[in-house]
Design a protein around this motif. Structure first.
Motif, short mmCIF file in Angstrom:
data_model
loop_
_atom_site.label_atom_id
_atom_site.label_comp_id
_atom_site.label_asym_id
_atom_site.label_seq_id
_atom_site.Cartn_x
_atom_site.Cartn_y
_atom_site.Cartn_z
N ARG A 85 0.82 -1.15 -0.18
CA ARG A 85 -0.11 -0.20 -0.04
C ARG A 85 0.80 1.14 0.02
NH1 ARG A 85 -4.97 -1.09 -1.89
NH2 ARG A 85 -5.53 0.72 -0.97
N THR A 129 -8.38 1.32 11.06
CA THR A 129 -9.46 1.14 11.77
C THR A 129 -9.66 -0.35 11.78
OG1 THR A 129 -10.72 3.02 10.94
CG2 THR A 129 -12.09 1.54 11.67
N ARG A 170 -14.34 5.95 7.02
CA ARG A 170 -13.99 6.67 5.76
C ARG A 170 -12.57 7.07 5.71
NH1 ARG A 170 -19.65 9.61 4.21
NH2 ARG A 170 -20.66 7.50 3.38
N ALA A 199 -10.01 5.70 7.22
CA ALA A 199 -9.01 4.64 7.19
C ALA A 199 -8.40 4.26 5.81
CB ALA A 199 -9.91 3.08 7.50
N ASP A 200 -7.04 4.17 5.76
CA ASP A 200 -6.42 3.50 4.78
C ASP A 200 -6.40 2.03 4.78
OD1 ASP A 200 -5.47 6.18 3.87
OD2 ASP A 200 -4.45 6.18 5.70
N VAL A 201 -6.54 1.42 5.86
CA VAL A 201 -6.65 -0.02 6.17
C VAL A 201 -7.78 -0.33 7.26
CG1 VAL A 201 -5.28 -2.02 6.90
CG2 VAL A 201 -4.14 -0.20 5.53
N ILE A 202 -8.53 -1.28 6.88
CA ILE A 202 -9.44 -1.82 7.81
C ILE A 202 -9.45 -3.20 8.07
CG2 ILE A 202 -12.03 -2.21 8.29
CD1 ILE A 202 -12.61 0.16 6.06
N LEU A 253 -19.32 2.57 2.74
CA LEU A 253 -18.10 2.60 1.92
C LEU A 253 -18.48 2.24 0.38
CD1 LEU A 253 -15.74 0.16 3.71
CD2 LEU A 253 -15.73 2.67 3.61
N LYS A 266 -11.97 6.97 -1.88
CA LYS A 266 -10.64 6.65 -1.29
C LYS A 266 -10.36 5.06 -1.64
CE LYS A 266 -7.88 7.01 2.88
NZ LYS A 266 -8.07 7.64 4.25
N ARG A 286 -8.87 1.70 -0.32
CA ARG A 286 -8.56 0.97 0.69
C ARG A 286 -8.18 -0.42 0.85
NH1 ARG A 286 -13.21 3.98 1.38
NH2 ARG A 286 -13.25 5.91 2.73
N ILE A 294 -9.07 -3.59 2.88
CA ILE A 294 -9.98 -4.16 3.75
C ILE A 294 -9.69 -5.67 3.97
CG2 ILE A 294 -12.33 -4.49 4.17
CD1 ILE A 294 -13.12 -2.42 2.33
N ASN A 339 -9.02 -0.29 -4.25
CA ASN A 339 -9.87 -0.98 -2.97
C ASN A 339 -9.58 -2.47 -3.23
OD1 ASN A 339 -11.59 0.83 -1.63
ND2 ASN A 339 -12.70 1.19 -3.54
#
Length: 477
Positions: free
Chosen positions: A136, A143, A224, A226-229, A245, A253, A255, A257, A440
């Protein structure tokens, strides 16, 4: 030949104090094994890697289920045995905290290691997720749903590997539980010199529970931002509203996940609509109008295709087909492309970056007329010797990925494809790397015994170097 015995506390101490270089060494080792698993053969006679299905026994008397997970690689073979409460156990019976061990054997059979499985399991799961984290471009805000060991080790490895950019970690949990208290205690208890070395001494950590009056708004904001969930709970329903999302605002954005907490068909962490959005295909020439949405890959990344189709509740509930899934091992070896893409992104304007989706149509993974060229280069070591498809569903409209997918030992010869390597297509390679670095990406893991084997051997090697554990000399003589 000696036998190394490691307790959970010894394993935890070893892994907590890994240097950045040692952590990256673990990732390289696991990445190579996953790549061989996904692109090689599953034949016991011919394969370097063999991953049989796990078996289980259940006791009505205790309500316990014991799982047996064998695996085999060039390193040797292993059997992980874990006992836990059965999902269908009588609720009046005492709950059984998951407990077990991993036994490691040399290729010739003598046992080499006996390891407590508690921390090892959480660490190896987070390590696999980190193979994608390392690709990334932006990892500033995490989050995390859940506060158990899986959540802790996903946070801990992110800090260890990308701590110099992480500034905010949001933890969302059902309540302020004992596990949440322990997780915060462990994070804040990490010595200052380690925080400074890893670069996150200024990072902020917070806990959000449904008891807070503005929970819905804050959860939406945390997701929203978060770059990483990371989703690390054994939930039986989606952890959040998909529209957060999937609507226009949420899709601006890109992310990463990750969902690792649910592991049965009845469990769900991710909402169904999120997976459908991520795998939605577009007709040729279709464009996403003038909305600037993050790139979608058109597929869900999984650790094991067979396991995900049988055990991942989200995958089953969304009705996803094999062609809409891609194994982590098929993607992990394009690190060179990801690095080149990151350098390219740094020199491009935000306008160029935001228009990727319009020009690439979700990477067009499902195209049957053209394939993505080989991006693994010399790292794969596979050449043209592997079968190109694992099952009939992988042919024709299958994902045209650059690797020779493994041929499962459970398939007949008629089930196996015989494709050839695709010609070089640098542009499509770059888009694949771009999706992994800024798009994503959804990754679903149900666990793989091979991870325990590979990480277990690496832990034993490092423990010997650092003088940790007990060693029974002459155990197999």
């Amino acid at each position: 030949m000696s036998l190394t015995v490691l307790s959970d506390e010894q394993i935890r101490s070893l892994l907590e104090n890994l240097s950045h270089e040692e952590a990256e060494g673990f990732i390289r080792t696991l990445r190579n094994a996953l790549h061989e698993y996904s692109t090689g053969t599953q034949s016991i006679a011919d394969g370097v890697v063999h991953q049989p299905e796990r078996t289980s026994v259940h006791s009505n008397t205790t309500g316990a289920t014991t799982l047996f997970m064998p695996s085999y690689s060039a390193l040797g073979h292993a059997v992980k045995v874990v006992t836990l409460s059965s999902p269908s156990a009588d609720p009046t019976l005492p709950a059984i905290t998951p407990t077990g061990s991993v036994t490691l054997y040399s290729p010739q059979g003598p046992p080499l290691g006996f390891l407590n499985a508690k921390t090892l399991t959480a660490f190896r799961t987070a390590l696999a997720s980190s193979c994608l984290l390392m690709k990334r471009t932006s990892v500033r805000t995490l989050t995390v749903f859940g506060s158990g060991l899986q959540a802790y080790w996903h946070i801990r490895l992110a800090l260890m590997l990308r701590g110099d950019t992480i500034r905010q970690v949001y933890i969302i949990n059902r309540r302020f539980s004992e596990s949440a208290r322990d997780t915060f205690k462990k994070i804040y208890g990490i010595p200052t010199e380690i925080k400074q070395r890893e670069g996150w001494e200024q990072a902020h950590f917070s806990l959000l529970t449904p008891g807070y009056g503005e929970f819905d708004r804050l959860q939406r904001d945390h997701l929203r931002a978060a770059d990483v969930i990371y989703c690390c709970t054994p939930s039986t329903e989606g952890l959040f509203d998909a529209s957060i999302l999937t609507n226009h605002e949420g899709r601006k954005k890109g992310r990463l996940i990750v969902a690792v907490g649910s592991y049965t068909p009845q469990m769900h962490e991710l909402p169904r609509e999120l997976l459908i959005q991520a795998t939605k295909s577009h007709s040729p020439g279709h464009h996403l109008h003038y909305h600037k949405h993050a790139t979608e890959g058109g597929v869900i990344v999984v650790d094991t295709l067979d396991g995900a189709l049988k055990e991942a509740g989200e995958i089953i509930d969304a009705g996803l087909e094999p062609k809409q899934l891609v194994e982590l091992g098929e993607l992990v070896m394009i690190h060179r492309l990801a690095k080149e893409e990151e350098e390219s992104l740094a020199s491009q304007s935000s306008t160029e970056t935001s228009s990727i989706s319009d020009s690439f149509d979700k990477l067009d993974f499902a195209s049957s007329s053209t394939g993505i060229s080989t991006v693994s280069g010399s790292d794969s070591g596979s050449g043209g010797k592997r079968s190109s498809s694992r099952s009939p569903s992988r042919r024709g409209s299958s994902i045209s990925l650059p690797f020779h997918r493994r041929s499962s030992s459970q398939l007949t010869s008629d089930d196996r494809g015989h494709g050839q390597p695709q010609p070089q297509q640098p542009t499509r390679d770059n888009h694949l790397a771009r999706w992994l670095s800024v798009g994503n990406v959804i990754y679903k893991s149900v666990g793989l015994g091979l991870m325990d084997l590979v990480v277990g051997f690496e832990i034993v090697r490092l423990a010997k170097e650092k003088g940790l554990g007990s060693h029974v000399d002459g155990f197999s003589s």
